[in-house]
Design a protein around this motif. Structure first.
Motif: not given
Length: 454
Positions: A1-27
């Motif tokens: 399965m190929t989704i729309d887009l990914t945002i990678v190699n970033g510092k994601i803000f979560t409830s536990e602070g910043f974590k290295e990684g990315g997010i996948a977006i579909e629609g």
């Protein structure tokens, strides 16, 4: 399965602070949050090279104008300004021309959003002409009721009738949003302008901090029986933060502060004159320090702009004739995140006040956090210096007391409902991607008198 887009190699803000990684977006939605190896293959992969990946900002206090004030701003220009500033959701204040205080006018406002809004838009209402309209407006999807000192109902005008409205609003669980000032503030201001006082001194004397604090107290006292949700807009003084501290645990009370009260004082008002004129007025350095302290200690949980655009000639004129208000949608992010990078406030203390907390205030459960299943309202920030240039604003109000401010951050990308609308600082809006947002109100029928009709 190929989704729309990914945002990678970033510092994601979560409830536990910043974590290295990315997010996948579909629609329109976030599909997954995690490190790149765990993300699905995408048609578009955006490498943000260590930049911050954050939820889109949510501004609960914006004046989009339009209709009879379209020369100042429209839904189209105002939401484009929001997009340019990394704000992916705004809620429009109701003191428009014509006023927003009926279902009929709400429908007209909503029609402006469809196909024209660059970001998500919701609406507030003024107090309607009749009590019966409270429930119909609530069910129509507004996010709260706003009350101004100039209103027919305000403390020390018609208290008994105001309490009836507060009791009705309490049944909707929507907030009553307070512009705290004296009921006769406008008359007092006009009177003082006619005195021998200099114009700025007259303006400050007409709207002193103790009056703001007392007005909030008056609402709290009138609300003792109804227990409606109260929200104090644009807190500006130490005296008002003292009221917050005294009553926040005793009543259902929330508040917001605007960046101009955190970065400017009455000294700047003296210097920039009408350009820095706003209501409440800019205060002293003592007040400013108290606001920062309340923000850091989480006594104030929301930062909002009170984006109030006016024409150039309405700001650059004799002070007593200058319109009150500062356009803030395109300065919010550079101001607040520069403060965070400089250590004035922690990122963990700042970001929820611009994202998660306003989403919770609005009762919007699927925005404000980067979680799988939430709408993909996402911004990417890099620690790169830039300068605020008001002439480049997307807003019709191409002026600002912050013109020339040196920011520590650059907004690289903006995604609204999964659509990539700002790329490397350039707006690439091909279609209006904003949604009309409506509150999901449940009327507390068990508290309604059996014979009462809505």
């Amino acid at each position: 399965m190929t989704i729309d887009l990914t945002i990678v190699n970033g510092k994601i803000f979560t409830s536990e602070g910043f974590k290295e990684g990315g997010i996948a977006i579909e629609g329109e939605s976030i599909l997954k949050v995690g490190k790149e190896p765990s993300l699905p293959k995408a048609s578009l992969r955006i490498n943000v090279k260590g930049a911050l990946i954050l939820p889109g900002l949510i501004d609960i206090h914006v004046h989009l104008r339009d209709f009879d004030q379209k020369q100042k701003e429209t839904v189209e220009t105002g939401t484009k300004a929001a997009l340019a500033g990394g704000v992916t959701t705004v809620v429009d204040m109701p003191n428009n021309k014509p006023a927003m205080n009926s279902l009929k006018q709400l429908k007209k406002k909503e029609a402006l959003v469809v196909g024209k809004a660059a970001v998500n838009v919701g609406f507030y209402s003024l107090l309607p002409e009749t009590l019966e309209e409270i429930f119909s407006l609530a069910r129509g999807g507004i996010f709260g009721f706003k009350i101004y000192p100039s209103a027919t109902l305000y403390p020390h005008k018609k208290d008994e009738q105001l309490q009836q409205y507060m009791a009705k609003i309490a049944l909707t669980s929507l907030p009553l949003i307070i512009h705290a000032d004296a009921a006769n503030a406008a008359e007092k201001e006009a009177e003082l302008y006619s005195s021998n006082l200099p114009a700025i001194a007259a303006f400050l004397k007409a709207h002193p901090p103790q009056v703001e604090a007392q007005a909030l107290k008056d609402f709290i006292i009138l609300n003792e029986e109804s227990k409606a949700r109260l929200h104090c807009a644009h807190i500006s003084s130490k005296k008002t933060t003292d009221v917050l501290e005294e009553y926040s645990k005793k009543t259902n009370l929330s508040s917001e502060v605007c960046p101009h009260y955190l970065f400017l004082t009455e000294k700047e008002l003296q210097k920039q004159q009408g350009l820095a004129k706003c209501l409440p007025p800019l205060r002293t350095t003592t007040d400013q320090k108290a606001l920062w302290q309340a923000l850091i200690e989480n006594k104030i949980k929301i930062i909002a702009t009170d984006h109030a655009p006016h024409r150039y000639k309405e700001k650059f004129c004799e002070f007593e004739h200058a319109a009150s208000g500062i356009a803030g949608l395109e300065t919010l992010l550079p101001l607040m995140f520069t403060a965070a990078f400089k250590g004035k406030i922690s990122f963990e203390g700042l970001i929820p006040k611009l994202t998660k907390n306003p989403a919770q205030f609005l009762g919007v459960a699927d925005r404000g956090e980067l979680l799988a299943g939430n709408f993909a309202d996402v911004i990417v920030l890099a620690k790169e210096k830039t300068i605020i240039r008001a002439e480049e604003f997307q807003s019709k109000a191409k002026w600002s007391p912050f013109d020339g401010f040196h920011s520590a951050v650059t907004l690289k990308h903006v995604f609204v409902n999964g659509a990539h609308v700002k790329d490397e600082g350039h707006i690439i809006l091909k279609a209006r991607t904003g949604k009309l947002l409506k509150s999901k109100v449940k009327i507390s029928e068990e508290r309604v008198h059996p014979t009462e009709e809505d």
